[in-house]
Design a protein around this motif. Structure first.
Motif, PDB file in Angstrom:
ATOM      1  N   CYS A  50       0.976  -0.908  -0.286  1.00 30.14           N
ATOM      2  CA  CYS A  50       0.196   0.124   0.678  1.00 30.14           C
ATOM      3  C   CYS A  50       0.950   1.129  -0.154  1.00 30.14           C
ATOM      4  O   CYS A  50       2.038   1.185  -0.296  1.00 30.14           O
ATOM      5  N   ARG A  51      -0.048   2.366  -0.151  1.00 30.45           N
ATOM      6  CA  ARG A  51       1.151   3.664   0.307  1.00 30.45           C
ATOM      7  C   ARG A  51       1.162   4.406   1.905  1.00 30.45           C
ATOM      8  O   ARG A  51       0.046   3.823   1.944  1.00 30.45           O
ATOM      9  N   ILE A  52       1.964   4.435   2.501  1.00 27.75           N
ATOM     10  CA  ILE A  52       1.902   5.173   3.549  1.00 27.75           C
ATOM     11  C   ILE A  52       2.263   6.845   3.669  1.00 27.75           C
ATOM     12  O   ILE A  52       2.939   7.301   2.440  1.00 27.75           O
ATOM     13  N   ASP A  53       1.335   8.231   3.840  1.00 27.71           N
ATOM     14  CA  ASP A  53       1.675   8.952   3.809  1.00 27.71           C
ATOM     15  C   ASP A  53       2.578   9.824   4.835  1.00 27.71           C
ATOM     16  O   ASP A  53       3.507   9.049   5.797  1.00 27.71           O
ATOM     17  N   GLU A  54       3.173  10.879   4.475  1.00 25.96           N
ATOM     18  CA  GLU A  54       3.934  11.552   5.487  1.00 25.96           C
ATOM     19  C   GLU A  54       4.396  11.559   7.556  1.00 25.96           C
ATOM     20  O   GLU A  54       4.647  11.931   8.313  1.00 25.96           O
ATOM     21  N   ASN A  55       2.587  10.989   7.632  1.00 25.08           N
ATOM     22  CA  ASN A  55       1.716  10.855   8.598  1.00 25.08           C
ATOM     23  C   ASN A  55       2.332  10.040   9.772  1.00 25.08           C
ATOM     24  O   ASN A  55       1.440   8.991  10.451  1.00 25.08           O
ATOM     25  N   GLY A  56       1.970   8.567   8.530  1.00 22.51           N
ATOM     26  CA  GLY A  56       2.686   7.600   8.886  1.00 22.51           C
ATOM     27  C   GLY A  56       0.766   6.408   8.534  1.00 22.51           C
ATOM     28  O   GLY A  56       0.599   5.333   8.468  1.00 22.51           O
ATOM     29  N   VAL A  57       0.507   7.206   8.047  1.00 23.89           N
ATOM     30  CA  VAL A  57      -0.917   6.999   7.627  1.00 23.89           C
ATOM     31  C   VAL A  57      -1.380   6.176   6.142  1.00 23.89           C
ATOM     32  O   VAL A  57      -0.567   6.835   5.047  1.00 23.89           O
ATOM     33  N   TYR A  58      -1.824   5.173   6.371  1.00 22.40           N
ATOM     34  CA  TYR A  58      -1.753   3.800   4.964  1.00 22.40           C
ATOM     35  C   TYR A  58      -2.514   4.529   4.058  1.00 22.40           C
ATOM     36  O   TYR A  58      -3.725   5.110   4.712  1.00 22.40           O
TER      37      TYR A  58
END
Length: 156
Positions: free
Chosen positions: A131-139
């Motif tokens: 999956c992807r993960i953003d800079e805040n650690g949210v999937y």
């Protein structure tokens, strides 16, 4: 341009779900939509129990492996499940079926591999997801161009 023609956003019902690709859940290289807050549960729970009451796993140890040459693509797996497979389940299965397999097929019975990343010499033998993960650690959901970066690491 990627050869994967789909729009994962069409598969999403709301902002609480993400589109992922999983190994060892309905087979290999399987795309599905899951609740963002159930990612860890999804990585661990057996398929037969997925729709049953959710339980907590005190020993859950989610590891996040960045996909080489990308900024926000990751592969997640549970290190506890991985250790259990390598140190307990496979040796027990090998002791029971190893000689039969060797006799029947003429080759050594080996551990199955879910994901192999040669650039970092890293192997996962148990369920994992991309999956992807953003800079805040949210999937976050995968996008069409992502497949060319990680799919070849997942075994067929």
């Amino acid at each position: 341009m990627t050869n994967h023609e789909f729009d994962p956003l069409k598969k999403q019902s709301n902002d609480d779900t993400i589109y992922i690709v999983s190994q060892y859940f309905y087979g290999n290289r399987t795309g599905t939509t899951i609740a963002r807050d159930e990612v860890e549960y999804f990585v661990r729970v057996p398929l037969a129990d997925y729709e049953s009451e959710k339980e907590e796993f005190a020993d859950l140890d989610i590891r996040i492996i960045p996909v080489p040459c990308t900024d926000n693509l990751v592969i997640l797996y549970d290190q506890t499940a991985e250790d259990r497979y390598i140190n307990i389940e496979f040796p027990e299965h090998y002791a029971e079926y190893g000689s039969y397999y060797k006799e029947k097929f003429g080759e050594e019975y080996t551990m199955h591999v879910a994901c192999y990343i040669p650039e970092i010499d890293f192997t996962i033998h148990t369920r994992c997801i991309a999956c992807r993960i953003d800079e805040n650690g949210v999937y976050q959901s995968l996008q069409g161009e992502d497949f060319d970066y990680f799919m070849h690491y997942f075994t067929k």
